[in-house]
Motif scaffolding. Structure first.
Motif, PDB file in Angstrom:
ATOM      1  N   ASP A   1       0.822  -1.212   0.000  1.00 34.41           N
ATOM      2  CA  ASP A   1       0.000   0.000   0.000  1.00 34.41           C
ATOM      3  C   ASP A   1       0.859   1.266   0.000  1.00 34.41           C
ATOM      4  N   MET A   2       1.960   1.240   0.738  1.00 35.04           N
ATOM      5  CA  MET A   2       2.844   2.411   0.804  1.00 35.04           C
ATOM      6  C   MET A   2       3.773   2.489  -0.399  1.00 35.04           C
ATOM      7  N   GLY A   3       4.087   1.342  -0.995  1.00 35.35           N
ATOM      8  CA  GLY A   3       5.018   1.327  -2.122  1.00 35.35           C
ATOM      9  C   GLY A   3       6.454   1.615  -1.726  1.00 35.35           C
ATOM     10  N   VAL A   4       6.840   1.235  -0.512  1.00 33.90           N
ATOM     11  CA  VAL A   4       8.212   1.502  -0.076  1.00 33.90           C
ATOM     12  C   VAL A   4       9.168   0.459  -0.660  1.00 33.90           C
ATOM     13  N   PRO A   5      10.399   0.874  -0.984  1.00 30.06           N
ATOM     14  CA  PRO A   5      11.353  -0.009  -1.654  1.00 30.06           C
ATOM     15  C   PRO A   5      12.249  -0.825  -0.725  1.00 30.06           C
ATOM     16  N   PHE A   6      11.820  -1.024   0.507  1.00 29.95           N
ATOM     17  CA  PHE A   6      12.612  -1.799   1.462  1.00 29.95           C
ATOM     18  C   PHE A   6      11.677  -2.727   2.219  1.00 29.95           C
ATOM     19  N   PRO A   7      12.195  -3.830   2.756  1.00 30.82           N
ATOM     20  CA  PRO A   7      11.351  -4.798   3.460  1.00 30.82           C
ATOM     21  C   PRO A   7      10.857  -4.283   4.812  1.00 30.82           C
ATOM     22  N   ILE A   8       9.691  -4.775   5.179  1.00 19.97           N
ATOM     23  CA  ILE A   8       9.171  -4.580   6.527  1.00 19.97           C
ATOM     24  C   ILE A   8       9.084  -5.975   7.136  1.00 19.97           C
ATOM     25  N   LEU A   9       9.928  -6.206   8.111  1.00 19.84           N
ATOM     26  CA  LEU A   9      10.052  -7.533   8.722  1.00 19.84           C
ATOM     27  C   LEU A   9       9.090  -7.686   9.888  1.00 19.84           C
ATOM     28  N   SER A  10       8.655  -8.920  10.104  1.00 24.71           N
ATOM     29  CA  SER A  10       7.739  -9.212  11.193  1.00 24.71           C
ATOM     30  C   SER A  10       8.500  -9.682  12.434  1.00 24.71           C
ATOM     31  N   ASP A  11       8.303  -8.953  13.516  1.00 28.13           N
ATOM     32  CA  ASP A  11       8.822  -9.345  14.827  1.00 28.13           C
ATOM     33  C   ASP A  11       7.644  -9.797  15.693  1.00 28.13           C
ATOM     34  N   PHE A  12       6.816 -10.652  15.121  1.00 28.37           N
ATOM     35  CA  PHE A  12       5.581 -11.091  15.755  1.00 28.37           C
ATOM     36  C   PHE A  12       5.826 -11.672  17.150  1.00 28.37           C
ATOM     37  N   ASN A  13       6.928 -12.373  17.320  1.00 25.87           N
ATOM     38  CA  ASN A  13       7.242 -12.959  18.622  1.00 25.87           C
ATOM     39  C   ASN A  13       7.988 -11.998  19.547  1.00 25.87           C
ATOM     40  N   LYS A  14       8.265 -10.820  19.053  1.00 27.19           N
ATOM     41  CA  LYS A  14       8.813  -9.708  19.833  1.00 27.19           C
ATOM     42  C   LYS A  14      10.221  -9.946  20.354  1.00 27.19           C
ATOM     43  N   ARG A  15      10.929 -10.840  19.728  1.00 25.48           N
ATOM     44  CA  ARG A  15      12.294 -11.144  20.181  1.00 25.48           C
ATOM     45  C   ARG A  15      13.277 -10.031  19.830  1.00 25.48           C
ATOM     46  N   ALA A  16      13.161  -9.471  18.623  1.00 21.26           N
ATOM     47  CA  ALA A  16      14.094  -8.410  18.222  1.00 21.26           C
ATOM     48  C   ALA A  16      13.869  -7.162  19.074  1.00 21.26           C
ATOM     49  N   ALA A  17      12.608  -6.751  19.230  1.00 21.50           N
ATOM     50  CA  ALA A  17      12.327  -5.565  20.048  1.00 21.50           C
ATOM     51  C   ALA A  17      12.831  -5.762  21.476  1.00 21.50           C
TER      52      ALA A  17
END
Length: 157
Positions: free
Chosen positions: A85-101
């Motif tokens: 929807d935004m058309g951004v040229p970089f990935p948006i990764l999922s931190d669903f399990n919240k380990r990275a945050a």
């Protein structure tokens, strides 16, 4: 503020953009700078404004020679649709399990009644995997200092 400071080793992560794809790891980018942009929630106004700003200024961001990743706690399905929807040229990764945050010290325990949402934050990781820049906001309505992030990438490149 995150417990991670300039010069500290950046925590590795293994996150996906979409199911069936190889996970993205920070370790896999050793030798090149990486920009990590944690956002609280996909499709929210300020988060969309932030990532659209980077995308709309890709002539600058893309010329830095750094990998840029948005990271959201939302599912890969939501993040993929948001990116499209935004058309951004970089990935948006999922931190669903919240380990990275959690590893980066930016997990907000109570976000207007939601538990486990990332604080808006930005990290620049240098070629050796060390933090060259860290910015964390306790105010989800505050956009990151984009010029400072760009300058930080230039300084570690």
């Amino acid at each position: 503020m995150s417990g991670l400071g300039i010069g500290n080793a950046a925590p590795d992560f293994s996150l996906i953009e979409a199911f069936g794809e190889e996970p993205v790891t920070l370790l896999g980018h050793r030798g090149e700078p990486v920009v990590v942009l944690f956002v609280p929630l996909a499709f929210s106004g300020v988060c969309t404004k932030e990532l659209c700003h980077v995308g709309e200024n890709w002539d600058v961001w893309g010329s830095l020679g750094a990998r840029v990743y948005g990271i959201s706690i939302d599912s890969p399905f939501v993040n993929r649709k948001w990116r499209e929807d935004m058309g951004v040229p970089f990935p948006i990764l999922s931190d669903f399990n919240k380990r990275a945050a959690s590893a980066y010290g930016v997990l907000e325990e109570d976000f207007f009644g939601l538990h486990g949402v990332a604080k808006r934050s930005a990290f620049v990781v240098d070629r050796e995997g060390r933090i060259g820049y860290a910015w964390v906001s306790d105010d989800p309505g505050t956009l990151p200092p984009f010029d400072d992030i760009v300058d930080a990438v230039r300084s570690v490149s």
